[in-house]
Scaffold this motif. Structure first.
Motif, PDB file in Angstrom:
ATOM      1  N   GLU A  31      -7.103   9.787   8.722  1.00 31.45           N
ATOM      2  CA  GLU A  31      -8.419  10.388   8.912  1.00 31.45           C
ATOM      3  C   GLU A  31      -9.455   9.615   8.102  1.00 31.45           C
ATOM      4  N   ARG A  32     -10.628   9.515   8.661  1.00 32.08           N
ATOM      5  CA  ARG A  32     -11.712   8.776   7.996  1.00 32.08           C
ATOM      6  C   ARG A  32     -12.079   9.449   6.682  1.00 32.08           C
ATOM      7  N   ALA A  92      -2.126  11.148   9.481  1.00 30.83           N
ATOM      8  CA  ALA A  92      -1.467  10.126   8.673  1.00 30.83           C
ATOM      9  C   ALA A  92       0.040  10.281   8.706  1.00 30.83           C
ATOM     10  N   LEU A  93       0.521  11.521   8.650  1.00 32.80           N
ATOM     11  CA  LEU A  93       1.963  11.736   8.662  1.00 32.80           C
ATOM     12  C   LEU A  93       2.585  11.300   9.983  1.00 32.80           C
ATOM     13  N   ALA A  94       1.858  11.474  11.078  1.00 32.81           N
ATOM     14  CA  ALA A  94       2.360  11.022  12.373  1.00 32.81           C
ATOM     15  C   ALA A  94       2.612   9.525  12.346  1.00 32.81           C
ATOM     16  N   ASP A 108      -1.003   0.414  12.526  1.00 37.11           N
ATOM     17  CA  ASP A 108      -2.063   1.354  12.164  1.00 37.11           C
ATOM     18  C   ASP A 108      -2.061   1.628  10.668  1.00 37.11           C
ATOM     19  N   VAL A 109      -0.865   1.850  10.113  1.00 35.88           N
ATOM     20  CA  VAL A 109      -0.763   2.136   8.683  1.00 35.88           C
ATOM     21  C   VAL A 109      -1.253   0.938   7.872  1.00 35.88           C
ATOM     22  N   ARG A 110      -0.800  -0.258   8.227  1.00 37.62           N
ATOM     23  CA  ARG A 110      -1.201  -1.441   7.478  1.00 37.62           C
ATOM     24  C   ARG A 110      -2.709  -1.669   7.573  1.00 37.62           C
ATOM     25  N   ALA A 111      -3.264  -1.543   8.772  1.00 37.91           N
ATOM     26  CA  ALA A 111      -4.704  -1.771   8.939  1.00 37.91           C
ATOM     27  C   ALA A 111      -5.512  -0.780   8.113  1.00 37.91           C
ATOM     28  N   ALA A 112      -5.084   0.483   8.123  1.00 40.14           N
ATOM     29  CA  ALA A 112      -5.807   1.492   7.357  1.00 40.14           C
ATOM     30  C   ALA A 112      -5.710   1.223   5.865  1.00 40.14           C
ATOM     31  N   MET A 113      -4.520   0.858   5.407  1.00 38.70           N
ATOM     32  CA  MET A 113      -4.339   0.607   3.984  1.00 38.70           C
ATOM     33  C   MET A 113      -5.086  -0.637   3.530  1.00 38.70           C
TER      34      MET A 113
END
Length: 204
Positions: A69-70, A100-102, A116-121
């Motif tokens: 989430e933003r 995020a948990l998904a 998605d996780v890497r890009a967000a982090m």
């Protein structure tokens, strides 16, 4: 007083919302592979064909509901940035961040989730690094990110003893010194008062 008939567009919107909520919940609970279209449809009280008609494929549905989430960007000097990052972690501990948990539960079996996780982090790390002490700012931001994501996984996915039921404010209280040391620079001995914080070399 009688209510007005629900329009077709409104019925569709409500059905889509139910499907998205069900998908978000199932992806977070069981991961991408086990969250089938049929299971999502059943949880949403909808027909599987309707799910496919609205969203096209399981991949596209996953893309709609997974991710982080933003959040507001951190700002100010390192001390303030550390407190903002702690506050963000506390919110994630207080309420399960379903989006995020998904992604986190699915990232080991679904390439898009890992991306998605890497890009967000990475995005979060690069922005936070601008507000930490200049000395190895990206490494410091990466370590704070790793502590954050590890704590969220430990609480919501692994259900680690102690961490699972601890008040969020207690968790962040225990992590506060570490976050500040990473954001501002290490604690150095102070001859007059036991310990004190060293002045960072430079801050942005």
């Amino acid at each position: 007083m009688t209510s007005r008939p629900t329009s077709r567009a409104e019925r569709r919107r409500r059905t889509e919302t139910r499907i998205l909520d069900a998908a978000r919940r199932l992806f977070a609970e069981v991961g991408y592979d086990r969250a089938t279209i049929r299971a999502i449809a059943a949880a949403a009280d909808a027909d599987p064909g309707l799910v496919m008609r609205y969203f096209g494929s399981k991949d596209k549905l996953f893309a709609r509901v997974s991710g982080f989430e933003r959040e507001e960007w951190v700002s100010g000097p390192p001390e303030r940035a550390a407190e903002q990052l702690l506050a963000a972690l506390e919110r994630k501990l207080a309420e399960e961040p379903a989006d995020a948990l998904a992604a986190l539960r699915s990232m080991f079996t679904h390439p898009d989730a890992a991306g998605d996780v890497r890009a967000a982090m990475v995005s979060r790390q690069q922005q936070a690094a601008q507000h930490l002490v200049d000395d190895e700012a990206e490494l410091r931001a990466g370590l704070i990110g790793a502590l954050t994501i590890g704590t969220v996984i430990g609480r919501h996915l692994l259900h680690l003893d102690g961490l699972r039921d601890a008040p969020p404010e207690r968790v962040t209280a225990l992590l506060r010194r570490t976050f500040h040391d990473l954001a501002c620079g290490p604690v150095q001995p102070d001859a007059g008062h036991g310990t004190g914080r060293a002045e960072p070399r430079t801050s942005r």
